[in-house]
Design a protein around this motif. Structure first.
Motif: not given
Length: 177
Positions: A151-165
């Protein structure tokens, strides 16, 4: 609700030194560690796994709930089939990440969804926990599908965490009501 947590098929409990042989095929498998965020080298052997588990056990009492790492055990035979974790995401240490890791032989049986759902409910029963995030590599179709089943909602794609896409999913306490 307190630990251990039980579901129809699983027990979510603290790790013990005795779990090293069962945990090694999970965290020693490149099939599993390849997908982890941050990238984790596979554990080299059972002795190294025991050291990892000891470090997790030593850290656990100092973590503010709902943070921690837990074993996922099948109720029918006591076999450890995976692990769960909740930890702070970098770089700002504000967002809580829910993660799951399963033995490859346990994939496709619904264990990750069942265990994570129980942990989500427990986490939201703790003080000041309003939302949880899951992050997954875009090609990790299993993790992305599990996040959606939770039931988690997709927020988007980011490189904010762990320097990974990474694909980012979020669930809020109000989503469960």
């Amino acid at each position: 609700m307190s630990m251990p947590l039980t579901t129809d098929r699983l027990v979510i409990r603290e790790w013990s030194d005795d779990d090293a042989e069962a945990a090694y095929p999970i965290y020693g498998s490149s099939e599993v560690t390849h997908w982890l965020t941050p990238a984790m080298d596979r554990v080299a052997d059972v002795a190294a796994m025991r050291s990892v588990l000891q470090a997790w056990q030593e850290a656990q009492p100092n973590l503010i709930p709902p943070r921690g790492r837990w074993a996922v055990e099948r109720r029918s035979d006591g076999t450890v089939v995976g692990g769960l974790g909740i930890r702070l995401l970098p770089p700002y240490q504000e967002d809580l990440e829910l993660s799951w890791q399963l033995h490859p032989e346990a994939w496709g049986q619904g264990y990750a969804t069942e265990a994570a759902r129980a942990l989500i409910e427990w986490a939201f029963a703790q003080d000041d926990t309003d939302e949880l995030f899951a992050v997954a590599r875009p090609a990790n179709t299993r993790a992305n599908a599990t996040a959606k089943r939770l039931g988690m909602q997709w927020v988007g794609e980011t490189t904010k965490y762990y320097d990974l896409s990474l694909q980012v999913y979020r669930i809020r306490h109000s989503d469960l009501v």
